[in-house]
Structures are given as structure tokens and as C-alpha cells.
Design an enzyme around this catalytic site. Structure first.
Site: not given
Ligand code: GLN
Length: 550
Positions: A21, A192, A196, A392, A523, A525
Site C-alpha cells: 500500500k 482469483k 478482493t 550511527c 543516518h 540513509e
């Protein structure tokens, strides 16, 4: 809600969790942004935790941190990476944070004596937050991802918020169901749609009608099933079923959605006239990533991925993505392997397997498990000239290793693990000690963006190409200022420091001593974006790809 006719797209999951999602929501945002819309993205997590800071990464995935210090779900990282924008506290909420602010308001008599109720006060508080986020970013469109799956008890109040908004502004609200389409049959290619269909009906029973369905499956959904889903689930057209097959590269998703016509459908439904633009730059970036062939082998030495059964890459998702961004930029194809540091602890002979890699990353972490293995990793990389990038904890570990093995401070350690060590080269700052004693742990963390100054001519200084930077933090301990001079004299340079010079932000060995041996207290990233790879990841990968194996 806000005065301008803001549009709202709610994204909700069907059938099961883990259908992507977050990436779907971020991709929709990217596409709309590429058509000239100003987009913001929000996540609502069903947890009672007030933020993600207290959640274990092995269970919940990485804790992402925003500039303002908000500890949040990793999907916020996806939004920032896809939208190439910094988000803030207003873009993230949990059940806990919503109840907390409602209760605080009630205690402050803000409800003026009236009875505060779960419905409608909780959904209204959600909408109030959405409104704030929209105002703050002046967005044309807000994408709001509702955590959990349709049919769960936990997110029903969030669905109610979507329903209330849609009733008030039917033309401004769109509901997108991201649902898993099962595959069956010998080849696993028979799609299938029944689960859903149930998910769409579950939304109906919450008073909601899905406007579009993103069909998540291993393969693209065929026309016949698009028609079936549209018909049974009450969609306006089969074109409202968008194919979302598995991809190797998540940055491909906006391209796939766009190819399947999602943007035009959204514009039509929300009655928006798009401004003209395209996704040229994004498509070029994705092509570059997909077409890179020269491999670069990176080992990530950590501990949060070993669940006993499978490797959970989600714990280090931003590290993984940052490697991909920089690799794509350098035309490299990254081969990433997850290495459990406790193995090197129990069996130091296995350290020699590190030689196979072009570069080693020791990412962030907390606690004692596997730390000696990480220290051995740092030592091995230093001695064998294997590019080493410490993030870190990985930086603190490089400092401990250097103090022990180069400066000869045999029991050098971090106070996090050994509070009684004679040489706490990594320690808590005096101003934080009181908070720790009182178990006020939240207040002891350095969270969010802080500035740092770089030494001209250093590896970091050259990589960034500027003299001051701002990077995100999430840690409690720091390099002990009392050891800084000794460590630098011994050869490990602190090339990045806080503006007042007290906090060490980057440690590095000079190029003459090592091809790349660098650690950051922050950090990096958390700030790498596919269109703007992080300079230190680029520098690390350049050194890694230049490594000659004997
Ligand atoms: N455990 C270390 C500290 O608290 C490092 C934290 C991290 O890597 N995020 O300082």
C-alpha cells in the site's frame, strides 16, 4: 476542510497486509506530482503506540525519522523518496497519537463540558490532522494511507473519517483499494478475484464504495478479470482496475501505473485539469537502474533481519534503498547480502568471507547482541582495506575498534554496553545523564535533523561539496569529547562536527591509509532519494566498485 478545493485520495488495503500500500500510495503521489499537482502524503497507523519509536524493527520494520524528529513508519520513507519532499509530524498519526491529543484537549476543557465520543470525535480529529498537513504543505492533493486491511476492527474509525469526508465532499474524495489477487493453478498464473470482491463488500458495509482497485498480483491482471472486478465491486469502468504486478524495482511502479492510465482516471473522477508535465526524469532514473550491469557486492552486517525463518530486509529498508539510489546513479547493479554479526562473534574464522564483498556496511542498532561481531567486522575491514561504511552504531563501533586496537585502550567500549569501562570512548553526554537515570528514555535520544560542519579537503567534505550539512539522527550516545584528541592523533579523523564542535558527526581514515573507511553518527540513509542519491553512499559505492580482489 481547507478553503481551496483540496482533493483527497484514501488508500486502503484488501485481503491481507503487505500488499505494498505504501509504495502504491507513494506512486500515485508521484504520478500526480509529475502532472504538476502539489502533493502531500499521510499515513495513519492503527497502533496504540504514539509513534514508531518504541516498536521492534524485526517485527515492524525500520523506524523512519523525519527532520523534525518524528519516529514513524517506514512508509513515510517511501513517501519522501518518491515525492522527493521532506514531510513532518503532521503527516503521520497513530491511534495512540489521536487518542492522546483528544484526551489532552478534553483535560484542557477544550470540549467545553460536552461528552467526547469515539464517533465522531476520533474521525474528526483524524480529519483535523489531515487538514493541518494540507495547509502546511499547501497541497492540491493529499494521499492518505490507512494502515491495516479492510475488515479489521483496528482501522474502522479511519475508514469512518474517509466516509465523513466523502459524504461532505463527494467530488473531492477518492477511495483506492489496493488488494491482493490470489494466484492458483499449476503455473500459478490463474488469478482469483473473489477475496478482493469480499474486501470491496467489506468497505461497502463500512459505508464506503471503492472508486478504484489496484490489483496486486505476481502477474498483470487480464481484461476479463478487470471487467469482472469492476462489475462485482461496483466500479464505474473496468479502467478503474489498475494492474499492479510484482516488480523487481519499486521505482518502476509509478511508471507501470502511469502506463495503465491511472492518472487520467483520477483526474476525470476528481474533476481536475492537470497541468502539463511528464515523468521524464523519473523514467530515465528507473531505466538507468534497470539497465545497470556492472555488479557491486555489498554486505550489510547487522542483526535485525534474522527472524529465524527468513531475512527481513524491512528492518534496513532505507539503507537498502540508499544503496540502490547511489548504485543506479553510478551505473552499478548492487548485489546485497545480509550478514549476521553474531556469526563473526562465535566464529572469528568466518570473518574472511568478508573479503568476497566490494564493501561492507554496518548499519544502526541498539544493545549488546552481536556487537563484538561488528567490532571484529570493522577491524577486519580496516586491516584488509575493504571499504567500510558505518551508520550511527556502525560509526561508534569503528571508533571503539580504533581505540582498542590502534590506541591500545584494550577495554574501550560504549557506555551503552559497559557502563563501568575504564575507557568509555562512546558515552552519554553529561546533559543527558539525568534523563537516563530517571528512565526518561524518550528525552535521551537525539532525534531529527541537526547541522554539522565539515572539514575542508576531507573525504566527507569533498563528497558533499559544501562546508555545512544537515542530517537526521536517532541515537543516545556520542563520541566522548575527552577522547577526541587522542583518537585524531592516532589517525582517525573527525571530519564532521556539530557547530559548537562538541559532537563528532563523521569519523574517517585518510585516503592514504584506506580506500574508504568512514562512519557517520547520523543516518545518511534517511535522506537519500532516487533522484538525489546521498553523496556518502555514492562515495562509498565508488570506492567499493574500484576494489580489486586478490
Ligand atoms: N545504540 C547507539 C546509540 O544509541 C546507536 C543508535 C543507532 O544506531 N541508531 O547511540
Amino acid at each position: 476542510m481547507s478553503k481551496k478545493a483540496t482533493k483527497y485520495i484514501f488508500v486502503v488495503g484488501g485481503v491481507m497486509s503487505g500488499v505494498g500500500k505504501g509504495v502504491a500510495a507513494a506512486s500515485i503521489g508521484k504520478i500526480l506530482q509529475s502532472r504538476g499537482m502539489k502533493v502531500t502524503a499521510l499515513k495513519i497507523d492503527p497502533y496504540v503506540n504514539v509513534d514508531a519509536g518504541t516498536m521492534n524493527p524485526t517485527e515492524h520494520g525500520e523506524v523512519f525519522v523525519l527532520d523534525d524528529g518524528t519516529e514513524c513508519d517506514q512508509d513515510m520513507g517511501n513517501y519522501e523518496r518518491f515525492l522527493d519532499r521532506d514531510l513532518s509530524r503532521t503527516n503521520y498519526m497513530t491511534t495512540g497519537s489521536i487518542y492522546l491529543s483528544l484526551i489532552q484537549k478534553e483535560r484542557n476543557l477544550e470540549f467545553k463540558g460536552r461528552c467526547v465520543e469515539v464517533v465522531p470525535d476520533v474521525p474528526l480529529e483524524v480529519l483535523h490532522r489531515v487538514d493541518k498537513a494540507v495547509e502546511k504543505s499547501n497541497a492540491d492533493i493529499a494521499i492518505i494511507e490507512i494502515g491495516g486491511t479492510a475488515g479489521e476492527y483496528q482501522n474502522i474509525l479511519f475508514l469512518e473519517a474517509a466516509r465523513i469526508l466523502k459524504v461532505k465532499n463527494p467530488k473531492d474524495v477518492l477511495l483506492v483499494l489496493v488488494s491482493h489477487i490470489l494466484t492458483l493453478g499449476a503455473g500459478g498464473n490463474e488469478l482469483k478475484t473473489k477475496p478482493t470482491q469480499y474486501a470491496a463488500h467489506t468497505l461497502n458495509s463500512a459505508g464506503l464504495q471503492a472508486d478504484m482497485i489496484l490489483s496486486r498480483a505476481s502477474v498483470p491482471i487480464d481484461e476479463k478479470r478487470k471487467e469482472k472486478l469492476a462489475f462485482v465491486c461496483g466500479l464505474a469502468s473496468k479502467e478503474d482496475v489498475i494492474s499492479a504486478p510484482n516488480v523487481k524495482n519499486i521505482y518502476q511502479v509509478p511508471v507501470n501505473f502511469e502506463n495503465d492510465g491511472i492518472a487520467d482516471r483520477i483526474f476525470k473522477k476528481l474533476e481536475i485539469t492537470p497541468r502539463k508535465r511528464d515523468m521524464k526524469e523519473w523514467r530515465a532514473m528507473v531505466n538507468k537502474m534497470n539497465n545497470a550491469v556492472k555488479p557491486v557486492r555489498i554486505g550489510v552486517v547487522g542483526k535485525y533481519f534474522n527472524t529465524g525463518e527468513f531475512v527481513l530486509e524491512d528492518s534496513y529498508i532505507s539503507v537498502l534503498e540508499s544503496i540502490k539510489h547511489a548504485a543506479g546513479y553510478l551505473n552499478l547493479s548492487p548485489k546485497i547480502e545480509w550478514l549476521d554479526s553474531s556469526v563473526y562473534e562465535k566464529n572469528p574464522a568466518s570473518l574472511k568471507e568478508l573479503k568476497k564483498y566490494d564493501g561492507i556496511i554496518v548499519p544502526g542498532g541498539f544493545g549488546s547482541r552481536g556487537i563484538e561481531g561488528k567490532i571484529k567486522t570493522a577491524e577486519y575491514c580496516r586491516k584488509n582495506k575493504i571499504p567500510y561504511f558505518g551508520l550511527c552504531y556502525g560509526m561508534q563501533i569503528a571508533v571503539i575498534e580504533y581505540a582498542r586496537n590502534v590506541l591500545g585502550l584494550k577495554d574501550a567500549h560504549t557506555a551503552e554496553i559497559d557502563g563501568k569501562t575504564k575507557h568509555p570512548v562512546i558515552d552519554i553526554m553529561p546533559e543527558q545523564k539525568k534523563n537516563l537515570k530517571e528512565k526518561n528514555y524518550g528525552a535521551t535520544m537525539r532525534l531529527g535533523a541537526y547541522p554539522a560542519n565539515l572539514k575542508a579537503g576531507s573525504i566527507a567534505g569533498k563528497a558533499y561539496g559544501v562546508s555545512s550539512i544537515s542530517e537526521r539522527h536517532r541515537h543516545r550516545y556520542e563520541v566522548n569529547p575527552e577522547y577526541v584528541e587522542r583518537i585524531e592523533k592516532g589517525g582517525l579523523n573527525f571530519s564532521g562536527r556539530s557547530p559548537n564542535g562538541r559532537l563528532m558527526e563523521i569519523a574517517e581514515l585518510p585516503k592514504s591509509a584506506h580506500p574508504f573507511y568512514l562512519g557517520t553518527q547520523f543516518h545518511p540513509e534517511l535522506k537519500s532519494r532516487p533522484l538525489h542519491p546521498h553523496p556518502l553512499f555514492k562515495e562509498f559505492l565508488k570506492a567499493a566498485s574500484a576494489r580489486k580482489h586478490k
